[in-house]
Design an enzyme around this catalytic site. Structure first.
Site, PDB file in Angstrom:
ATOM      1  N   ASP A  22      47.011  42.550  40.383  1.00 27.25           N
ATOM      2  CA  ASP A  22      48.101  43.402  40.864  1.00 27.25           C
ATOM      3  C   ASP A  22      49.331  43.223  39.983  1.00 27.25           C
ATOM      4  O   ASP A  22      49.923  44.189  39.492  1.00 27.25           O
ATOM      5  CB  ASP A  22      48.420  43.045  42.315  1.00 27.25           C
ATOM      6  CG  ASP A  22      49.099  44.180  43.058  1.00 27.25           C
ATOM      7  OD1 ASP A  22      49.346  45.245  42.454  1.00 27.25           O
ATOM      8  OD2 ASP A  22      49.386  44.016  44.255  1.00 27.25           O
ATOM      9  N   ASP A  25      50.009  33.079  33.573  1.00 23.87           N
ATOM     10  CA  ASP A  25      51.398  33.207  33.139  1.00 23.87           C
ATOM     11  C   ASP A  25      51.486  33.417  31.627  1.00 23.87           C
ATOM     12  O   ASP A  25      52.306  34.205  31.146  1.00 23.87           O
ATOM     13  CB  ASP A  25      52.248  32.006  33.589  1.00 23.87           C
ATOM     14  CG  ASP A  25      51.593  30.672  33.316  1.00 23.87           C
ATOM     15  OD1 ASP A  25      50.397  30.637  32.976  1.00 23.87           O
ATOM     16  OD2 ASP A  25      52.280  29.640  33.466  1.00 23.87           O
TER      17      ASP A  25
END
Length: 419
Positions: free
Chosen positions: A306, A282
């Site tokens: 991804d 993150d």
């Protein structure tokens, strides 16, 4: 090898691989399998072929294309989504390119993209992200992005080990997790779908090895291991640890950690060293925006890769120009990052740049770096001069809107001019 319903070109030669060294032997007229793909693949596939042919010819070579089939074209020809002919042809000829293939959401067949990667053991999904002059971007300095993501292709939640809510299988797994493994306070009551997230030492180390070797060959400064190991300690945390182990065991003479960079070199990276570091996923998504230039090569797991490569693609203008390829042992299957966008199929309007630049990546894998550079330069010249498809034209003042096929013709014209 012969195939049931595939015509093998008679005017080309097979790419081969040395079994001892793993090095490719690429003739001047290789046979290359191509899957045009579903949806807009019928438009971008032929456009990319035209550009790749021009770049090969301009550098004294030629490509003998071999049409192979997957998705809707395979259903028409074979009555199945992924025939053995296609898998065998790609495996036999070592290098191939494909357009987008449709994957229904929530129902229908599993992803054909994932199936191809698994059947061919294409363990590294490689996505370069760099800005082309003239491409509109939502960030102030898109040129700061010049990054290559190595995304592990065969494991993580993409492994396909999951069970549907309401089935006997999911109930059996639920009971095992609660009764045998002691996690009886985690899964809520009622219908539940359960999946398993495998991360192996083998899968991790071969992916990180590929990333470090790429960094060495392409004079990159760093390799960053991206993970969520603070939460998933025994899967993503293990990926981080195994990545550092691999770097120390196999590349200890050319790699240093971030701690060593500061403790031994006072933050000044020696020219002959690559810094191996890690970031929480993150936080990394933030740093793509706030510290873009600090990152060269990323090594990460399937789902993180991804998300991250798509976010990076947005910074340099979107998925319409984002290339990719899948690497295995002596195998390469190039493919654009974007999907099949079926509502635009056959309209000759979408941007083929992503598939063209995926072909560039394929050529570079083959050792045709001069042809690859010519493709990039010609694409950049075309876009910077305002000759673009509708998606970019609506963002560029004074742009010249071209159809997919017209855009490819313009890139070919610029290849001839630059060659």
């Amino acid at each position: 090898m012969s195939y049931d319903q595939i015509e093998v070109p008679e005017d080309g030669e097979k790419i081969t691989v040395d079994e001892e060294t793993g090095a490719l032997s690429v003739p001047e007229n290789p046979i290359i399998p191509i899957i045009h793909g579903d949806g807009i693949g019928t438009d971008v596939g032929p456009a990319a072929q035209k550009v790749l042919d021009a770049a090969a010819e301009a550098t004294g070579r030629s490509v003998s294309w071999m049409r192979v089939y997957a998705g809707s074209s395979a259903r028409d020809k074979y009555d199945e989504n992924l025939p053995a002919d296609t898998v065998n042809a790609i495996r036999d000829h070592r290098v191939a390119i494909k357009g987008p293939l449709t994957t229904p959401v929530g129902a229908g067949f599993r992803s054909l993209n994932v199936a191809l990667r698994k059947k061919l053991d294409l363990y590294a999904n490689v996505r370069p992200t760099y800005h082309l002059d003239g491409v509109p971007s939502p960030v102030k300095n898109p040129a700061a992005m010049d990054m290559v993501t190595f995304r592990e292709n065969t494991e993580d939640v993409y492994a396909g080990i999951e069970w549907e809510a309401g089935t006997d299988e999911v109930q059996k797994v639920k009971e095992f997790v609660e009764e045998e493994m002691g996690h009886d306070d985690v899964i809520h009551d009622g219908p539940v779908g359960i999946g398993i997230k495998p991360i192996t030492e083998f899968g991790t180390k071969r992916l990180v090895r590929e990333a470090i070797e790429y960094a060495i060959e392409n004079d990159r400064d760093s390799v960053t291991l991206v993970h969520k190991g603070n939460i998933m300690k025994f899967t993503e945390g293990a990926f981080r640890d195994w990545g550092y182990e691999l770097a120390a065991e196999e590349f200890g003479d050319v790699t240093i950690t971030e701690d060593e960079l500061w403790e031994e070199y006072d933050g000044e990276k020696p020219e002959d060293k690559i810094v191996v570091k890690d970031r929480i996923a993150d936080n990394m998504l933030q740093q793509l925006l706030t510290r873009t230039a600090d990152y060269d090569v990323i090594a990460t797991m399937n789902l993180n890769g991804d998300y991250m490569s798509d976010a990076a693609g947005a910074q340099i203008g979107g998925l319409g120009i984002a290339p990719g390829a899948n690497f295995g042992e002596g195998l390469c299957l190039a493919e654009p990052v974007h999907g099949s966008a079926p509502k635009y199929a056959g309209e000759d309007k979408v941007n083929p740049t992503a598939m063209i630049l995926s072909g560039r990546l394929m050529f570079e894998y083959m050792g045709w770096k001069d042809a690859g550079k010519l493709i990039r330069d010609a694409v950049e010249k075309t876009i910077s001069e305002g000759d673009v498809t509708y998606d970019l034209e609506r963002q560029i003042e004074g742009g010249n809107k071209l159809a997919t096929s017209e855009y490819a013709d313009k890139v070919v014209e610029n290849i001839h001019e630059l060659a």
